[in-house]
Design a protein around this motif. Sequence first.
Motif, mmCIF file in Angstrom:
data_model
loop_
_atom_site.group_PDB
_atom_site.id
_atom_site.type_symbol
_atom_site.label_atom_id
_atom_site.label_comp_id
_atom_site.label_asym_id
_atom_site.label_seq_id
_atom_site.Cartn_x
_atom_site.Cartn_y
_atom_site.Cartn_z
ATOM 1 N N PHE A 157 3.486 -1.329 -5.857
ATOM 2 C CA PHE A 157 3.677 -0.503 -4.664
ATOM 3 C C PHE A 157 5.082 -0.724 -4.116
ATOM 4 O O PHE A 157 5.686 -1.780 -4.314
ATOM 5 N N SER A 158 5.575 0.285 -3.403
ATOM 6 C CA SER A 158 7.014 0.340 -3.104
ATOM 7 C C SER A 158 7.401 -0.245 -1.753
ATOM 8 O O SER A 158 8.588 -0.362 -1.455
ATOM 9 N N ASP A 159 6.410 -0.639 -0.927
ATOM 10 C CA ASP A 159 6.744 -1.146 0.397
ATOM 11 C C ASP A 159 5.680 -2.170 0.808
ATOM 12 O O ASP A 159 4.668 -2.336 0.118
ATOM 13 N N SER A 160 5.914 -2.847 1.911
ATOM 14 C CA SER A 160 4.951 -3.843 2.372
ATOM 15 C C SER A 160 3.664 -3.147 2.810
ATOM 16 O O SER A 160 3.684 -2.009 3.298
ATOM 17 N N VAL A 161 2.546 -3.835 2.616
ATOM 18 C CA VAL A 161 1.240 -3.247 2.906
ATOM 19 C C VAL A 161 0.423 -4.197 3.766
ATOM 20 O O VAL A 161 0.604 -5.408 3.732
ATOM 21 N N ASN A 162 -0.491 -3.603 4.529
ATOM 22 C CA ASN A 162 -1.444 -4.416 5.283
ATOM 23 C C ASN A 162 -2.862 -4.236 4.755
ATOM 24 O O ASN A 162 -3.804 -4.836 5.262
ATOM 25 N N ASN A 163 -2.990 -3.378 3.756
ATOM 26 C CA ASN A 163 -4.301 -3.094 3.181
ATOM 27 C C ASN A 163 -4.094 -2.786 1.709
ATOM 28 O O ASN A 163 -3.184 -2.026 1.347
ATOM 29 N N LEU A 164 -4.915 -3.386 0.868
ATOM 30 C CA LEU A 164 -4.917 -3.040 -0.546
ATOM 31 C C LEU A 164 -6.348 -3.168 -1.028
ATOM 32 O O LEU A 164 -6.993 -4.206 -0.825
ATOM 33 N N GLN A 165 -6.841 -2.121 -1.625
ATOM 34 C CA GLN A 165 -8.201 -2.122 -2.141
ATOM 35 C C GLN A 165 -8.209 -1.676 -3.590
ATOM 36 O O GLN A 165 -7.434 -0.795 -3.984
#
Lengths: 115, 110
Positions: free
Chosen positions: B25-33
């Motif tokens: 993924f290309s940017d910071s995330v707060n959710n990944l499922q």
Amino acid sequence: GAGVSQSPSNKVTEKGKDVELRCDPISGHTALYWYRQSLGQGLEFLIYFQGNSAPDKSGLPSDRFSAERTGGSVSTLTIQRTQQEDSAVYLCASTLLGQGADTQYFGPGTRLTVL
Amino acid sequence: GIQVEQSPPDLILQEGANSTLRCNFSDSVNNLQWFHQNPWGQLINLFYIPSGTKQNGRLSATTVATERYSLLYISSSQTTDSGVYFCAVGENFGNEKLTFGTGTRLTIIP
């Protein structure tokens, strides 16, 4: 309920007709989401509800699409004057808190076919 | 918006084999499922894993948030593991939507 439910499971309609799709989220979940899955576009976000408000409608493809949620529970997605490109599986999801960092649980979807 | 890439797009394995599916993924995330979409189209939750490592039976997942990737491991594959595996991410706090990758289609041959 035990999970997210959607109705109808399948809908076949003629071009130009209006359709309504229903979503019942998991009991107690405050946030509700609509997505659609089509062959050409993959899985894409349509709209998000927190309670009865829709803070993010950015994914609705045109003004023929609208959605509402009542009583902080059931949601209806309405497509007016359906077009063949609206054919897709429409998926609903819900989360307990809707604070972003929260597991989304999906329903079985409604398969819409526009002839 | 954030970009999500999954690899490989298709994977065919014999029953009993192990596999690794990747999500970049290309940017910071707060959710990944991670989801498994079964042949009837139902999206089944596998993991909520914005960072760290989790295991559930024959499945495990690791997300390295600082390097912007996640891996899904399936060990001792069974025919019921067949289907499409999706990675989906949420970008920022307050941005609620999930952005999905294009999926990995896994076929397990008896």
